[in-house]
Design a protein around this motif. Structure first.
Motif, mmCIF file in Angstrom:
data_model
loop_
_atom_site.group_PDB
_atom_site.id
_atom_site.type_symbol
_atom_site.label_atom_id
_atom_site.label_comp_id
_atom_site.label_asym_id
_atom_site.label_seq_id
_atom_site.Cartn_x
_atom_site.Cartn_y
_atom_site.Cartn_z
ATOM 1 N N ALA A 175 10.154 -3.558 2.238
ATOM 2 C CA ALA A 175 11.475 -2.944 2.169
ATOM 3 C C ALA A 175 11.470 -1.434 2.372
ATOM 4 O O ALA A 175 12.544 -0.835 2.408
ATOM 5 C CB ALA A 175 12.120 -3.268 0.819
ATOM 6 N N TRP A 176 10.307 -0.815 2.476
ATOM 7 C CA TRP A 176 10.286 0.636 2.640
ATOM 8 C C TRP A 176 10.434 0.971 4.117
ATOM 9 O O TRP A 176 9.604 0.580 4.937
ATOM 10 C CB TRP A 176 9.012 1.252 2.089
ATOM 11 C CG TRP A 176 8.987 2.742 2.265
ATOM 12 C CD1 TRP A 176 8.166 3.456 3.084
ATOM 13 C CD2 TRP A 176 9.842 3.700 1.623
ATOM 14 N NE1 TRP A 176 8.453 4.803 2.991
ATOM 15 C CE2 TRP A 176 9.486 4.978 2.102
ATOM 16 C CE3 TRP A 176 10.888 3.593 0.696
ATOM 17 C CZ2 TRP A 176 10.145 6.139 1.686
ATOM 18 C CZ3 TRP A 176 11.525 4.756 0.279
ATOM 19 C CH2 TRP A 176 11.147 6.006 0.768
ATOM 20 N N PRO A 177 11.477 1.719 4.495
ATOM 21 C CA PRO A 177 11.727 1.951 5.917
ATOM 22 C C PRO A 177 10.844 3.012 6.533
ATOM 23 O O PRO A 177 10.762 3.117 7.760
ATOM 24 C CB PRO A 177 13.197 2.404 5.932
ATOM 25 C CG PRO A 177 13.392 3.065 4.602
ATOM 26 C CD PRO A 177 12.526 2.292 3.639
ATOM 27 N N GLY A 178 10.181 3.821 5.690
ATOM 28 C CA GLY A 178 9.378 4.893 6.241
ATOM 29 C C GLY A 178 10.252 5.997 6.805
ATOM 30 O O GLY A 178 11.468 6.024 6.641
ATOM 31 N N GLY A 179 9.625 6.919 7.492
ATOM 32 C CA GLY A 179 10.370 7.986 8.155
ATOM 33 C C GLY A 179 11.186 8.815 7.188
ATOM 34 O O GLY A 179 10.699 9.292 6.183
ATOM 35 N N GLY A 180 12.449 8.961 7.505
ATOM 36 C CA GLY A 180 13.343 9.761 6.693
ATOM 37 C C GLY A 180 13.566 11.149 7.238
ATOM 38 O O GLY A 180 14.425 11.887 6.752
ATOM 39 N N ARG A 181 12.794 11.544 8.237
ATOM 40 C CA ARG A 181 12.996 12.871 8.814
ATOM 41 C C ARG A 181 14.292 12.894 9.615
ATOM 42 O O ARG A 181 14.592 11.967 10.373
ATOM 43 C CB ARG A 181 11.824 13.250 9.720
ATOM 44 C CG ARG A 181 10.508 13.415 8.971
ATOM 45 C CD ARG A 181 9.376 13.760 9.929
ATOM 46 N NE ARG A 181 8.102 13.864 9.223
ATOM 47 C CZ ARG A 181 7.634 14.989 8.686
ATOM 48 N NH1 ARG A 181 8.336 16.109 8.800
ATOM 49 N NH2 ARG A 181 6.478 15.009 8.058
ATOM 50 N N ILE A 182 15.048 13.940 9.453
ATOM 51 C CA ILE A 182 16.325 14.052 10.159
ATOM 52 C C ILE A 182 16.434 15.449 10.759
ATOM 53 O O ILE A 182 15.658 16.346 10.452
ATOM 54 C CB ILE A 182 17.526 13.797 9.230
ATOM 55 C CG1 ILE A 182 17.509 14.771 8.045
ATOM 56 C CG2 ILE A 182 17.539 12.369 8.731
ATOM 57 C CD1 ILE A 182 18.750 14.710 7.188
ATOM 58 N N ALA A 183 17.410 15.619 11.624
ATOM 59 C CA ALA A 183 17.698 16.918 12.230
ATOM 60 C C ALA A 183 19.205 17.041 12.368
ATOM 61 O O ALA A 183 19.946 16.067 12.184
ATOM 62 C CB ALA A 183 17.018 17.038 13.599
ATOM 63 N N VAL A 184 19.656 18.232 12.676
ATOM 64 C CA VAL A 184 21.086 18.412 12.925
ATOM 65 C C VAL A 184 21.478 17.536 14.107
ATOM 66 O O VAL A 184 20.789 17.530 15.143
ATOM 67 C CB VAL A 184 21.399 19.892 13.221
ATOM 68 C CG1 VAL A 184 22.879 20.066 13.569
ATOM 69 C CG2 VAL A 184 21.029 20.761 12.024
ATOM 70 N N PRO A 185 22.563 16.743 13.980
ATOM 71 C CA PRO A 185 22.935 15.822 15.068
ATOM 72 C C PRO A 185 23.136 16.548 16.387
ATOM 73 O O PRO A 185 23.692 17.648 16.438
ATOM 74 C CB PRO A 185 24.252 15.215 14.560
ATOM 75 C CG PRO A 185 24.219 15.393 13.080
ATOM 76 C CD PRO A 185 23.463 16.652 12.833
ATOM 77 N N GLN A 229 0.833 -1.201 0.000
ATOM 78 C CA GLN A 229 0.000 0.000 0.000
ATOM 79 C C GLN A 229 0.868 1.251 0.000
ATOM 80 O O GLN A 229 1.808 1.380 0.777
ATOM 81 C CB GLN A 229 -0.910 0.004 1.227
ATOM 82 C CG GLN A 229 -1.878 1.176 1.267
ATOM 83 C CD GLN A 229 -2.797 1.127 2.473
ATOM 84 O OE1 GLN A 229 -2.618 0.286 3.344
ATOM 85 N NE2 GLN A 229 -3.761 2.026 2.530
ATOM 86 N N GLY A 230 0.550 2.164 -0.892
ATOM 87 C CA GLY A 230 1.290 3.410 -0.972
ATOM 88 C C GLY A 230 2.557 3.327 -1.785
ATOM 89 O O GLY A 230 3.260 4.329 -1.943
ATOM 90 N N LEU A 231 2.854 2.172 -2.349
ATOM 91 C CA LEU A 231 4.045 2.003 -3.195
ATOM 92 C C LEU A 231 3.632 1.276 -4.476
ATOM 93 O O LEU A 231 2.763 1.741 -5.195
ATOM 94 C CB LEU A 231 5.152 1.273 -2.424
ATOM 95 C CG LEU A 231 6.006 2.209 -1.554
ATOM 96 C CD1 LEU A 231 6.565 1.485 -0.357
ATOM 97 C CD2 LEU A 231 7.136 2.798 -2.404
#
Length: 557
Positions: free
Chosen positions: A329-339, A68-70
């Protein structure tokens, strides 16, 4: 060739059978190597179907993105071979309805021909079908026109955007155009440290020297655009990013999504190092990395190496990347910030930091450091034969920690041992750090008491340190550990001291006894540590920990 396969002719089908057995939301068509969503509405109620595929060997692509969604379906050919037009047409029939289908195709001749023919056949049957071609390989910027570039790992991001658009109920033309826009703003560059082995071929596709890499390779085990020297990870990342950024015209203020893709034989450790550098470089150029992922997304069987993909994004494409999706296989997320790097607790003040060094004490311990540095390769070789191969680098870290001690740490032997215990505890992971730290602390306390003549005091301190290792680890002589060198050394040291021999002579006796004990470990069956897992297979190679003990003991002479 060593692979966990049965018959090379059947690897694709058996792989697909295994994948659907593990994923209840997927189904395998009986007569074609096609995976579809297990539950689909009746054709008249279906949304736009998104299909992709290609040769096998790219796992988790393409079947890993069916959900779903891919993707609605994925078509697999033989390893690195395009699926047939009939297989693609069968997948379209199984997945699509009147709303139509979008085929996301990587720009290889076989894929273009077979997916293109299948699209024409589907249209003739009344199924509206659009093709989105992905040609993201920027390594070919000086070799072929842009429209003839290969489609590689960035294709996964196009899968996500097209799949989210279709899931939202968009019409066929809008889904296809959105996917094409994403493909047009996408650039990928790869590097390989070695080749892969196609099961049917039984041998690597090419050979690389120990200090060579292939830059600008595709995803079919082929060689790259050029061969270069192996460099540090940061330098290789810089090279790949420079080409992508220049080709895509990306710079200060642009927004991108980053995909760090392993080619099948690269561990997460190395991919994380690559991701770290890529994020640092992009941020340093003022480029906003809105989303980032790292892992194996589209591989070349077991090839060691990676690729970097940059997708230029805006608010609309980000919303599609963020849209819910459920595929294996889709990990989702992907949001990041400055470490965020947080300060550790304040260290306890070191009373030795401001003292004055005893040059004789420092000189002797620096000889130990030099001996451990010189022995790194030998210790690594010994430890690799019956352990995990990290002893050489551990002793090197210990030597570096010793050299970094402040002058006051060498004011007297007891202070030096205490300071060195703390340094080794922090510098050496695994078992060596705790063993040496507890031994040095125990020995320092005995020396600090100041009891006995010089040789007897040092012998007592050495024995106390060896006993501390025994208590902490539970080993005993004969178990094939460092104690097989240290215990005979302690006994010889004590005996020579009791006989009234000077310190240097007594220590020489300890070194000779330790060396004999070390040599004897070659005939011992290990009972503790990682070597114990090998049993009799470890016999014939002396113990690395005992070897390290003789290195620093001899250096003190």
């Amino acid at each position: 060739m060593k692979k966990l396969v049965n018959d090379p002719r059947h690897v694709v089908r058996e792989m697909l059978e295994g994948l659907v057995a593990l994923c209840p939301d997927q189904a395998l068509l009986a007569d074609e190597d096609v995976i579809v969503r297990a539950v689909l509405p009746e054709p008249g109620a279906r949304k736009v179907a998104v299909l992709s595929g290609g040769g096998a060997g790219h796992e988790p692509a393409h079947a890993g993105y069916v959900g779903q969604g891919l993707l609605t379906a994925a078509i697999s050919g033989d390893v690195f071979t395009s699926p047939s037009a009939d297989a693609v047409l069968t997948a379209i029939r199984a997945a699509a309805g009147p709303a139509g289908a979008v085929l996301v195709v990587k720009n290889y001749t076989g894929d273009r021909l077979n997916f293109g023919l299948a699209a024409e056949l589907a249209k003739a049957e009344g199924i509206p079908t659009e093709i989105v071609m992905v040609a993201d390989d920027v390594a070919l910027h000086d070799t072929v026109p842009a429209e003839r570039r290969r489609g590689i790992a960035g294709t996964v991001l196009v899968h996500k955007i097209a799949g989210a658009a279709a899931e939202a109920g968009w019409p066929l033309a809008r889904v296809a155009e959105t996917a094409r826009q994403a493909a047009g703003g996408l650039g990928t560059m790869g590097v390989a440290l070695g080749a892969c082995t196609v099961p049917a071929a039984g041998r690597p596709g090419f050979l690389l020297g120990d200090n060579e890499v292939e830059l600008g390779l595709g995803i079919h085990g082929e060689q790259g655009v050029r061969r270069g020297a192996l460099e540090a990870a940061d330098a290789l990342v810089d090279t790949m990013l420079e080409i992508i950024l220049k080709d895509q015209g990306l710079g200060d203020g642009d927004r991108v999504a980053l995909l760090v893709n392993g080619l099948g034989g690269t561990p997460p450790m190395e991919l994380a190092i690559v991701a770290r550098r890529a994020l640092t470089v992009l941020r340093g150029r003022g480029i906003r990395v809105e989303r980032a992922w790292s892992g194996n997304f589209l591989t070349a069987i077991e090839m060691p190496g990676c690729s970097l993909s940059l997708l230029e994004v805006d608010d609309d494409s980000l919303s599609l990347l963020d849209a819910p999706a459920a595929a294996p296989a889709w990990p989702g997320g992907g949001r990041i910030a400055v470490p965020k790097v947080l300060p550790g607790p304040a260290a306890v003040a070191d009373p030795a930091a401001a003292g004055i060094a005893d040059l004789q004490v420092r000189g002797r311990l620096f000889k130990v450091a030099a001996a451990l540095e010189a022995a790194e390769e030998r210790l690594t070789t010994l430890d690799s034969a019956a352990g995990d191969g990290d002893l050489g680098i551990s002793m090197l870290r210990g030597a570096e920690a010793l050299r970094a001690l402040p002058d006051g740490a060498f004011s007297d032997p007891a202070t030096a041992l205490t300071a060195l215990a703390g340094a080794l505890r922090r510098a050496i992971a695994g078992s060596s750090g705790p063993f040496y730290a507890v031994a040095l602390m125990r020995a320092a306390r005995v020396l600090d008491s100041g009891a006995g003549a010089e040789a007897e005091a040092y012998a007592a301190a050495f024995r106390a340190g060896v006993d501390a290792i025994t208590e902490l680890g539970g080993a005993k002589p004969g178990d094939r550990t460092m104690l097989d060198a240290l215990v005979p050394g302690a006994e010889a040291f004590e005996a020579a001291a009791r006989d009234g021999r000077p310190l240097t002579e007594a220590w020489r006796a300890a070194v000779e006894a330790a060396d004999k004990g070390f040599q004897a470990t070659a005939g011992m069956r290990p009972r503790l540590g990682r070597a114990a897992y090998l049993g009799d297979r470890a016999i014939g190679t002396p113990d690395a920990g005992a070897a390290a003990a003789t290195v620093w003991m001899r250096a003190l002479l």
